[in-house]
Structures are given as C-alpha cells and as structure tokens.
Scaffold this motif. Structure first.
Motif, PDB file in Angstrom:
ATOM      1  N   PRO A 152      28.687  37.837 -18.018  1.00 13.03           N
ATOM      2  CA  PRO A 152      29.878  38.669 -17.790  1.00 13.03           C
ATOM      3  C   PRO A 152      31.171  37.894 -18.042  1.00 13.03           C
ATOM      4  O   PRO A 152      32.144  38.451 -18.538  1.00 13.03           O
ATOM      5  N   ALA A 153      31.162  36.603 -17.703  1.00 20.40           N
ATOM      6  CA  ALA A 153      32.350  35.770 -17.888  1.00 20.40           C
ATOM      7  C   ALA A 153      31.921  34.312 -17.830  1.00 20.40           C
ATOM      8  O   ALA A 153      30.936  33.970 -17.182  1.00 20.40           O
ATOM      9  N   VAL A 154      32.659  33.443 -18.526  1.00 17.92           N
ATOM     10  CA  VAL A 154      32.375  32.011 -18.492  1.00 17.92           C
ATOM     11  C   VAL A 154      33.690  31.245 -18.533  1.00 17.92           C
ATOM     12  O   VAL A 154      34.730  31.760 -18.962  1.00 17.92           O
ATOM     13  N   PHE A 155      33.608  29.989 -18.089  1.00 15.77           N
ATOM     14  CA  PHE A 155      34.728  29.061 -18.197  1.00 15.77           C
ATOM     15  C   PHE A 155      34.252  27.822 -18.944  1.00 15.77           C
ATOM     16  O   PHE A 155      33.179  27.281 -18.639  1.00 15.77           O
ATOM     17  N   MET A 156      35.029  27.398 -19.929  1.00 14.82           N
ATOM     18  CA  MET A 156      34.712  26.208 -20.712  1.00 14.82           C
ATOM     19  C   MET A 156      35.761  25.149 -20.419  1.00 14.82           C
ATOM     20  O   MET A 156      36.867  25.191 -20.961  1.00 14.82           O
ATOM     21  N   PRO A 157      35.452  24.212 -19.517  1.00 15.08           N
ATOM     22  CA  PRO A 157      36.466  23.249 -19.072  1.00 15.08           C
ATOM     23  C   PRO A 157      37.037  22.394 -20.191  1.00 15.08           C
ATOM     24  O   PRO A 157      38.224  22.060 -20.171  1.00 15.08           O
ATOM     25  N   HIS A 158      36.214  22.012 -21.197  1.00 11.47           N
ATOM     26  CA  HIS A 158      36.713  21.137 -22.256  1.00 11.47           C
ATOM     27  C   HIS A 158      37.652  21.876 -23.206  1.00 11.47           C
ATOM     28  O   HIS A 158      38.367  21.244 -23.987  1.00 11.47           O
ATOM     29  N   ARG A 159      37.636  23.201 -23.141  1.00 12.56           N
ATOM     30  CA  ARG A 159      38.524  24.005 -23.979  1.00 12.56           C
ATOM     31  C   ARG A 159      39.632  24.671 -23.173  1.00 12.56           C
ATOM     32  O   ARG A 159      40.489  25.343 -23.738  1.00 12.56           O
TER      33      ARG A 159
END
Length: 566
Positions: free
Chosen positions: A55-62
């Motif tokens: 449903p949703a994600v977070f990409m810390p390096h981006r």
C-alpha cells in the motif's frame, strides 16, 4: 525489501506520474509531508502501481515515499490533502501516508548488510508498531489516520486481500499478526475491544506463555531509540528464537486465524468510521476568528444602542435624576487615582549588552580574549565592554465595566452604585495611566449611567423597580464599549447583583462571561450580604458586601489588583 521499508539503495523509485491528476496530487502530498515527518527533504509519489507491491513504502536512501494510487478510491484531481475534512474521503490512504512519514522520522536505524535476513525481517516487523507509537507521542492527532490505515496495512502485510482470507493457522502466522495487530494495541493505536477476536485465536495457537514473551519483546521495542540498531537487531534475534523462520505453509482457506483477522479488521473499520475526524487547527482557528468577529460586531452594536444617544435598550421603569458629587466622593476619586498610579509603576527592565567599543564597562577577560585573537591573526570577535540599560515597561490600558442589577432586591445598593460609578470614572480621568470606565444598569432593559471615556460632572442616580434581568445584554454592551475581550487591555468586569434569576438571559450571560474569562478579563461579583446565599454566575470572584458604602472601595481594590497583575 522488508515490510514498508526498502533499505536497498539500488532500488529504482517509481517514475513520477504525469497524467490524470496524479502528478498534482504527488506534489500536494510532498507539500504536506514536512510537518508530519518533521523533515523537509521528502519526495512523495502516488500513482497506480507505485509502492512496489505494498500500500505504501518509504525508501530512506532516496528520501522517498510511495503510495499505491489504486487504493485511493476517488478521482485524484478532486483530492485536497491540505484540508483535514477532505482527508476523511480517503482516510486509509492518508493514514498510510502518515505511516510512511513516521518511518521517515523514526526509522533511523539501519540493519547491517551481513545480518541474517530472518532476523532483519523480525526486527522490521517490530518496527511497524514502534514507529506508530513514536508518531502519536509526537503528534497525537495522527492516531485517527493511523487507525484508518491499520486495516489496509494488516491486509497488505498478510499478502493482500486474497492471501488474508487464507492465512495458515501456524505459530509463525499467529506471531506475525500478533505483532501487526496486538503490537498496535500496546502502541496506543488500536483498542483491545476491537482486536478481541484475533487476540483470542492468537493466544489459542501460541499459548499464553509464548504470547506473553512476544508481547514483552514488542513492548520493549516501543521504548527503543530511533537510531538504536543494536537493540532492534537483538530484539529481532529474540523474536526469531521464539517463533522460528517462516515455514512457508500453504494457504488455508477458511482458517480460524483468517476469520479472526477479518473480524478484527471489520471492527477497526467500523470504529474509525464512527469516530469524528480530527479538527484541523487552521480550520478551528479560522472558525474561532470568524466567531470572535461576529461577537465583536454584535457587542459593538449593543454598545452603540446603549451609549449612542443615552436611550439604552428597551423600556424600563427605573427613574433617573442627577446630583452634584459630594466632597467625600471627590476625595475617594483622588485616592483611587493615586492607587492606580502606584499600581501602574513598574521596575524598569534591565538589559545588559556587550560591544567592542565604549561606552561601557571594560571586562578584562574580554579584553585579553580580543588581544589573543588579534595576536593569533584571527578576526577579533570578543566584545570587552558591557553596558547596562534600563527601560520602562509599558502598562496596558485599564478598562473597567460595571453592571448593576436594578431589580427590587437591589434597591439598597442603588445609591452606593451610582456613587461608585462616578468615583471610578473620575479616578480614571485623574490617573496618569490610560483608563476608561463605563457603567450600565440592567433590569427589563440596559441603560447607561457613566459613558466610556468621559468623566461625568454629576452623579446619576437611579431607582430599582424592575423584576426582569437583561444581564446578558449588559455584559455584551460593556464588552462592546470597552473591548473587555481584547487581551491588549487590563480589564475588569464588575457585576453588582444577588443573582436571583434564571432563564435564557442567565444562560446567555454565562456564555458571555465564559468568553471574557477565557480572554483574560477579571470578573468581580459584588453581592449583598443579606443572610441568603447569592447565586452568581460561574467563574466570577464573589465578594459579599454587608455595608453598601463599601461598594466603591471593593471595586477600587479589584481595579488596583488587576493593574498590578497586568
């Protein structure tokens, strides 16, 4: 990829959408992210097929958040995420956005590249409820939206809608859902009553002892610092030791665990739908400002009606006549004026400043530091001279409004109130501090006794034949005339009455008094000490007067106290 965090820096973000309003909505969500995540470097993308299967994600390096637009359920061109009221139309999607913002702020630890993937997966599972617990500690109103998204997240983390209907009733799956659902209970997101169906089934699968051990792990995770990699990995190890690796069991249609998860999801969805949407602080402030403007306009109109031509509001049987002030009244006005002047005096504020050049007192430490800087070839920044200045602190203007009940039970106080009104108005003129007063009577109607900004030459006397009590109009009139609700002034409202009345006038008066009290206006209620307990409005400071002659003294003391505490 583990959970809602994509920690692989080589992962390619979903291309920015360009059609059908998704680009504008992505830009709007990017604008909303900084206050929620407490960082201003995030880029949000929402589009059908985004979020890499979640449903949703977070990409810390981006520094990137992605949301699957297929879950939005409405035309993206109609979405206004800057309005709290609009977010209710897509509460689960907004909650998923808040969840990823929580990851962006609180998921600051990073698993080692050589770590056991099963341990990392367990730690990331614990991270789900940990970051939500941290988010609502920082922003309590986000709880509503995190509750709304919990249903989608639980379904998504079980493999999607189809997989969620066939969850195998294994200890691994039971532990997985315990972390997702029961962990959110201990994190303050979900309620025990909502999750009772799944809690019962999970306990029957795992056993009480095992469930208690797992609960202790996620509760400890809720206390872990955002950047504490070691502790989160250690908790992942403990979880894996208890639960074991994923057995990859076959789907089990109609399993008791699936039914329990479905019942819990339905309970949460129904509870969220029944909850009121949190009030947007900006909307609340705008509404309060509009209401304050409306009240101020009405109060000003009341004041004009009463003080404009002296006729007042409505008819009254109370008669009016005037007399010359007596010597003791002149003396009392001078005494009160001096008291107000004394109360208005302030100790001057002391401000100390430093400078590189005189005037000022030379500090040897600063001088030596400056010379050392110069000798070292650095630009001198030390300021060796100190100077003390004293500034007078301005006193806010004083505003005193007096409202006297002219019903028959107050007849003994008519003379003292008339005298007190003249004394207060005369003292305001004599005082060096800016001051204004006004006095009205209230019975069947509201009538003026002394006018704002004027010192009457004569004392206006009145009778008390009425039996009605327009106290609400009296308070509103004095507010409009003297701006008693404006915090810039030192304000005192004096009501002289026994309070023996009920009905809509009293109810409205209580609302006016509550508003003034909330705005910082002091309220003094003078009641005759007749042996019968008075019935003042709530929030007023009550003072019983046995001798009518002390009325002016009581008002004067209250006005002086208000100035001292301004």
């Amino acid at each position: 990829m583990t959970g809602h965090l994509i920690t692989d820096p080589t992962t390619t973000p979903t291309p920015a959408p360009t059609l059908d309003g998704w680009d504008a909505l992505s830009a709007a969500l990017t604008e909303e992210a900084p206050p929620i995540a407490d960082r201003d470097d995030l880029v949000v993308t929402i589009a059908p097929g985004a979020a890499h299967g979640h449903p949703a994600v977070f990409m810390p390096h981006r520094a990137a958040i992605e949301l699957d637009g297929t879950l939005l359920g409405i035309d993206p061109a109609t979405v206004r995420p800057d309005r709290t009221s609009d977010r209710a139309r897509y509460a689960a999607t907004w909650g998923a956005f808040v969840h990823e913002c929580a990851h962006a702020q609180h998921s600051r630890w990073e698993p080692p590249t050589v770590a056991n993937p099963a341990v990392v997966e367990a730690a990331m599972l614990l991270e789900e409820s940990r970051i939500e617990a941290a988010q609502i500690r920082r922003r309590p109103d986000d709880r509503h939206w995190l509750r709304a998204s919990a249903t989608e997240i639980v379904i998504g983390d079980n493999g999607g809608t189809d997989a969620a209907t066939a969850i195998p009733p294994t200890p691994y799956s039971a532990a997985h859902n315990a972390a997702l659902i029961l962990g959110r209970v201990d994190g303050g997101i979900l309620e025990p009553a909502e999750t009772a169906p799944v809690a019962q089934v999970i306990e029957s699968i795992l056993g009480t002892d095992t469930l208690d051990q797992l609960r202790a792990i996620w509760r400890q995770a809720h206390t872990v610092a955002d950047d504490d990699t070691a502790t989160m990995m250690e908790l992942g190890h403990r979880w894996l030791d208890i639960v074991g690796p994923d057995p990859h069991a076959d789907p089990a249609p109609n399993s008791v665990l699936s039914a329990a998860v479905g019942a819990t999801v339905a309970n949460v969805a129904a509870a969220v739908a029944a909850q009121p949407v949190p009030v947007d602080p900006a909307d609340a402030a705008a509404t309060a400002e509009r209401e304050a403007e409306r009240v101020a306009r009405h109060a000003a109109a009341q004041a004009r009606a009463v003080f404009g031509d002296g006729s007042g509001l409505g008819r009254t049987a109370s008669s009016r006549k005037s007399r010359a002030p007596q010597a003791d009244e002149h003396a009392a006005a001078r005494v009160l004026a001096r008291a107000l002047n004394t109360a208005a005096r302030r100790e001057r504020a002391i401000v100390k400043t430093t400078s590189a050049l005189p005037p000022g007192r030379l500090r040897m430490r600063g001088a030596l530091a400056r010379e050392a800087q110069r000798a070292a070839g650095a630009i001198p920044t030390a300021e060796p001279f100190t100077r003390t200045t004293r500034k007078s602190v301005p006193v806010p203007p004083l505003r005193v409004g007096i409202a006297c009940d002219v019903s028959g039970s107050m007849d003994d106080f008519a003379g003292p109130v008339a005298s007190a009104a003249w004394i207060i108005a005369r003292a305001a003129e004599l005082a060096t501090m800016p001051a204004a007063t006004a006095t009205v009577t209230f019975g069947a109607s509201v009538k003026p006794i002394t006018y704002p900004g004027t010192a009457p030459a004569r004392v206006t006397q009145f009778s008390c034949p009425d039996y009605l009590h327009a106290i609400d109009q009296a308070i509103e009139t004095l507010d409009g005339a003297l701006e008693l609700s404006r915090p810039q002034n030192t304000r005192l409202l004096v009501i002289i009455s026994d309070g023996y009345y009920t009905g809509t006038n009293r109810d409205h008066a209580q609302k006016h008094l509550n508003r003034l009290h909330a705005a910082g206006c002091a309220v003094l209620w003078l009641a005759p000490d007749t042996g019968r307990a008075p019935n003042p409005l709530d929030g007023a400071t009550v003072h019983l007067i046995s001798n009518p002659a002390t009325t002016a003294q009581a008002i004067g003391r209250a006005a002086t106290a208000a100035v001292r505490t301004a």
